[in-house]
Design an enzyme around this catalytic site. Structure first.
Site, PDB file in Angstrom:
ATOM      1  N   ASP A   1      -7.057 -12.650  -2.881  1.00 53.51           N
ATOM      2  CA  ASP A   1      -6.181 -11.141  -2.684  1.00 53.51           C
ATOM      3  C   ASP A   1      -5.710 -11.238  -4.082  1.00 53.51           C
ATOM      4  O   ASP A   1      -4.668 -10.535  -4.425  1.00 53.51           O
ATOM      5  CB  ASP A   1      -5.032 -11.452  -1.694  1.00 53.51           C
ATOM      6  CG  ASP A   1      -4.563 -10.000  -1.390  1.00 53.51           C
ATOM      7  OD1 ASP A   1      -5.243  -8.988  -1.685  1.00 53.51           O
ATOM      8  OD2 ASP A   1      -3.615  -9.846  -1.020  1.00 53.51           O
TER       9      ASP A   1
ATOM     10  N   ASP B   1      -1.571 -20.081  -1.744  1.00 55.18           N
ATOM     11  CA  ASP B   1      -0.798 -20.147  -3.008  1.00 55.18           C
ATOM     12  C   ASP B   1       0.355 -20.837  -3.074  1.00 55.18           C
ATOM     13  O   ASP B   1       1.117 -20.908  -4.339  1.00 55.18           O
ATOM     14  CB  ASP B   1      -0.891 -18.872  -3.727  1.00 55.18           C
ATOM     15  CG  ASP B   1       0.000 -17.828  -3.044  1.00 55.18           C
ATOM     16  OD1 ASP B   1       0.402 -18.125  -1.907  1.00 55.18           O
ATOM     17  OD2 ASP B   1       0.223 -16.726  -3.633  1.00 55.18           O
TER      18      ASP B   1
ATOM     19  N   HIS C   1       0.785  -1.209   0.012  1.00 59.70           N
ATOM     20  CA  HIS C   1      -0.057   0.011  -0.023  1.00 59.70           C
ATOM     21  C   HIS C   1       0.919   1.119  -0.022  1.00 59.70           C
ATOM     22  O   HIS C   1       1.858   1.198   0.755  1.00 59.70           O
ATOM     23  CB  HIS C   1      -0.972  -0.130   1.192  1.00 59.70           C
ATOM     24  CG  HIS C   1      -1.881  -1.139   1.339  1.00 59.70           C
ATOM     25  ND1 HIS C   1      -2.980  -0.820   1.492  1.00 59.70           N
ATOM     26  CD2 HIS C   1      -1.730  -2.424   1.155  1.00 59.70           C
ATOM     27  CE1 HIS C   1      -3.990  -1.930   1.248  1.00 59.70           C
ATOM     28  NE2 HIS C   1      -3.004  -2.998   1.134  1.00 59.70           N
TER      29      HIS C   1
END
Length: 388
Positions: free
Chosen positions: A271, A245, A138
């Site tokens: 995500d 994953d 972010h």
């Protein structure tokens, strides 16, 4: 619509009839029909639910200018993974960009049809830790303290459809903000945080009920104890989402986390970001430049820090069966009834029930690998595999 398969929840061979809603779920009694169903060897389950998709198939949901047609194509790609309901997720950005992205997504959702798959919206940030590590990918300059007026602007732009907020509890304003958001009817998740034990407890007491992609959005090095990951694992009032994953979490951490939270309080999220189901190369995540590597990692461009994923939900279910040694029912529940219960998605918190929207997925399983064959949204087939 009429279809059949082995019900994941009961292990029975069933036939389902539906229009836009499920009308009947019956055991197959006719010997010929049963033989045909068994020969197909297909399982059937409610459509999968993903509470965190930032983008897909080259489309970035964080872009206020993402075209409706492009969003439609991305949803068609999502259907191929068995997902029939998801929360488009908007990450930390400027107030104008975040509001613009939410408004654009909501306007798209109002068109109905395949856009009904957008169950609501997840806002991940901007009220997260500004520190390197917990902040993840972010943008730091857009991180800001919790502000209920900003939340209200999001809700005004989406007719109240922001369903989930991820916030870091260490902000002094966080407990009151969480109380206000929960009172307004949304769900609060802890994530991208460096909170103390007391701050996490205050957030949970204020109404937080979830940990966002637990084990990620964290420092590389943590105190042995206490630390914010142990605190969330030990807190029975918190469910947790996981990105399974094989890249975001070590197998050992996932195994321990599933034991701590239990399957009932665990859910799968992808995500996923714009590069999911695309060729390796450069893409955008809001204002952040990311790169899809040949090994399926999505990283900040020019670096190695993970920035979302290219994960598919059908692969996540397969992975959690293999890594966590879970049954098919346990793994599928982490992508169906568990997120439905956490996100308060009506009519989806159990297996099939007459009157539920006819969102279904038929799939085959071979050596713990799941392959989606057909996906139905509100009784309409929206995906069918080309080759068995």
């Amino acid at each position: 619509m009429r279809t059949n398969g082995r019900n994941v929840s009961t292990n029975e061979w069933v036939q389902l009839e539906a229009d836009t809603q499920l009308r009947s779920i019956d055991s197959i009694l006719d010997p010929n029909a049963l033989a045909q169903a068994q020969e197909s060897n297909l399982w059937i389950a409610p459509g999968f639910i993903d509470l965190q998709i930032n983008g897909f198939a080259g489309v970035d949901y964080n872009s206020p200018s993402a075209a409706h047609q492009e969003i439609a194509l991305s949803i068609q790609a999502i259907f191929s993974t068995g997902v029939t309901r998801f929360l488009p997720t908007v990450i930390t950005g400027s107030p104008e960009d975040m509001l613009g992205a939410l408004r654009n997504l909501h306007q798209t959702r109002q068109r109905g049809g395949i856009f009904l798959a957008m169950e609501g919206f997840h806002v991940e940030g901007p009220h997260i830790s500004p520190e390197d590590g917990p902040r993840g990918a972010h943008p730091k300059h857009c991180v800001r303290p919790p502000n209920f007026s900003e939340f209200q602007r999001w809700q005004e732009a989406t007719d109240g459809n922001v369903k989930l907020i991820t916030v870091a509890p260490e902000w002094p304003e966080a407990p009151r903000y969480i109380e206000q958001v929960v009172q307004a009817g949304s769900i609060v998740s802890i994530g991208h945080t460096r909170a103390s034990s007391a701050q996490i407890q205050a957030a949970v007491s204020a109404g937080a009920t979830l940990s966002t992609h637990l084990g990620n959005g964290a420092d590389q090095m943590l105190p042995r104890h206490p630390n914010y990951i142990w605190e969330q694992l030990a807190e029975d009032r918190l469910s947790a989402s996981f990105i399974v994953d094989g890249l975001h979490l070590p197998d050992t951490f996932l195994k321990v986390a599933l034991r701590a939270k239990t399957v009932q309080r665990s859910l799968l999220v992808t995500d996923a970001v714009a590069p999911a189901m695309c060729e390796p190369g450069n893409y955008m995540l809001g204002e952040v430049e990311v790169e899809l590597k040949p090994d399926n990692r999505v990283v900040l461009r020019g670096g190695s820090r993970l920035a979302g994923s290219s994960l598919r939900m059908d692969a996540a279910i397969s992975n959690v069966m293999r890594i966590g040694n879970l049954s098919l029912l346990e793994a599928v529940s982490m992508a169906t009834s568990n997120p439905a219960r956490l996100a308060r998605i009506g009519g989806r918190q159990r297996s099939f029930s007459p009157g539920d929207r006819a969102d279904l997925v038929r799939f085959a399983v071979d050596k713990n690998r799941l392959k989606v064959i057909e996906t139905y949204l509100a009784g309409e087939m929206v995906y069918q595999v080309r080759e068995m």
